[in-house]
Design a protein around this motif. Sequence first.
Motif, PDB file in Angstrom:
ATOM      1  N   LYS A  55       0.840  -1.192   0.000  1.00 61.59           N
ATOM      2  CA  LYS A  55       0.000   0.000   0.000  1.00 61.59           C
ATOM      3  C   LYS A  55       0.878   1.246   0.000  1.00 61.59           C
ATOM      4  N   ILE A  56       0.282   2.357  -0.499  1.00 58.63           N
ATOM      5  CA  ILE A  56       0.963   3.651  -0.543  1.00 58.63           C
ATOM      6  C   ILE A  56       0.136   4.648   0.249  1.00 58.63           C
ATOM      7  N   ASN A  57       0.772   5.351   1.171  1.00 61.58           N
ATOM      8  CA  ASN A  57       0.091   6.354   1.980  1.00 61.58           C
ATOM      9  C   ASN A  57       0.534   7.755   1.568  1.00 61.58           C
ATOM     10  N   GLN A  58      -0.437   8.626   1.416  1.00 51.79           N
ATOM     11  CA  GLN A  58      -0.201  10.046   1.134  1.00 51.79           C
ATOM     12  C   GLN A  58       0.632  10.257  -0.132  1.00 51.79           C
ATOM     13  N   ASN A  59       0.567   9.271  -1.022  1.00 57.21           N
ATOM     14  CA  ASN A  59       1.328   9.336  -2.271  1.00 57.21           C
ATOM     15  C   ASN A  59       2.807   9.624  -2.016  1.00 57.21           C
TER      16      ASN A  59
END
Length: 382
Positions: A55-59
């Motif tokens: 997953k990727i958070n806040q790009n």
Amino acid sequence: MQFNFDEFEDLIVSQTTISDSEIIFTPSLLVNTINQNFNYNYPLITISGEVANFKINQNKFVFFDIKDSNSTVNCFMMLFAMKMPIQDGMQIIAKVEPKITDWGKFNLTVKEIKPVGEGNIKKSLDIIKDKLAKEGIFDQSRKRLIPRSSNNIAVISSTEAAGYADFIKIINERWGGIKIRVAHTQVQGESASKQIINAVNYFNQVQDLPDLIVIIRGGGSANDLMAFNDELLARTIAGSRVPVITGIGHEIDCTLSDLAADFAGSTPSNVAQIITRDRQDEIIYLNNYINNFSKKIVHILDEKKNEINITINNIHSYIMHNIDNELHNLNSKIRLLDNLNPQKVLSQGYALVRGRVEINSIIDIETNSNIIKAEVKDVTTK
């Protein structure tokens, strides 16, 4: 276990010696001691496994697990450091720094990552390729024409590679006299893509801009060519102010850099042939052109000569016709004048009378052979 107490004195809340060999740690001291051991004994670890929970958070931040059949480890990295995309189920190799977080969780900070296995590499490349294609990076409409004969080119390659040597040899054999500036870079390995990006940017900023940027590399395996599948490199090539032509690998190879370039040659040698004219071909072409041009000039002169001859004949005919007409008119006038000649009238038995035709006047009468003076005795009006 090796550690340095002096660095962590301020972190020790309480330390009680139970015995000469037993030390009691605070949580902070323990975390820092373990991390110090990791830094000393395992500064960088290479780990291989399957991606899970990606997953990727806040790009900006990337979190995922690497697992095998028995164990799972948590991983963290910055998004900008991820050169190739990954997804759950992929087999990868990663270079990581192990550490214990302040909340006591074992974690791997990923410094470098790449998929392994043909299927996983292809899947990763397809993700980038689809992304760039949707952005129009590969569109034919944005590609520029490659100069057919350029006298100022920039070359990005390893000057130690056979592909570069072949390129230069063919350039010199075919034409020569070309200004070539070379940026020597790695063409495979971890640093290659960054070096090539820097070279492209450099040639886009120099005062004497080249007419063309050439990026070349000889043949190699799919892994050898991975540097040219770098997303940022593809974007840099597409954004170049100067047209870019690539010659990477063999004819069957096609990298993201090839797709982003204005034109992709099949090999370094092929690129050299595309961007230069062949000296021998040019000589043959010029000789043929001169011969054809000479024949054309002779043909034109022959046509003009015929036209001039026809014109001269027409003028001559026109002049002769006018002369004939004038002679005819002159002869007609001569005949008329001859018919009006008084001497001719006299020879036909007529006479000319000169003087006043009045009674008692003296007149002259001229015949063909005599001139007679006579007195007018009578005048009768008809």
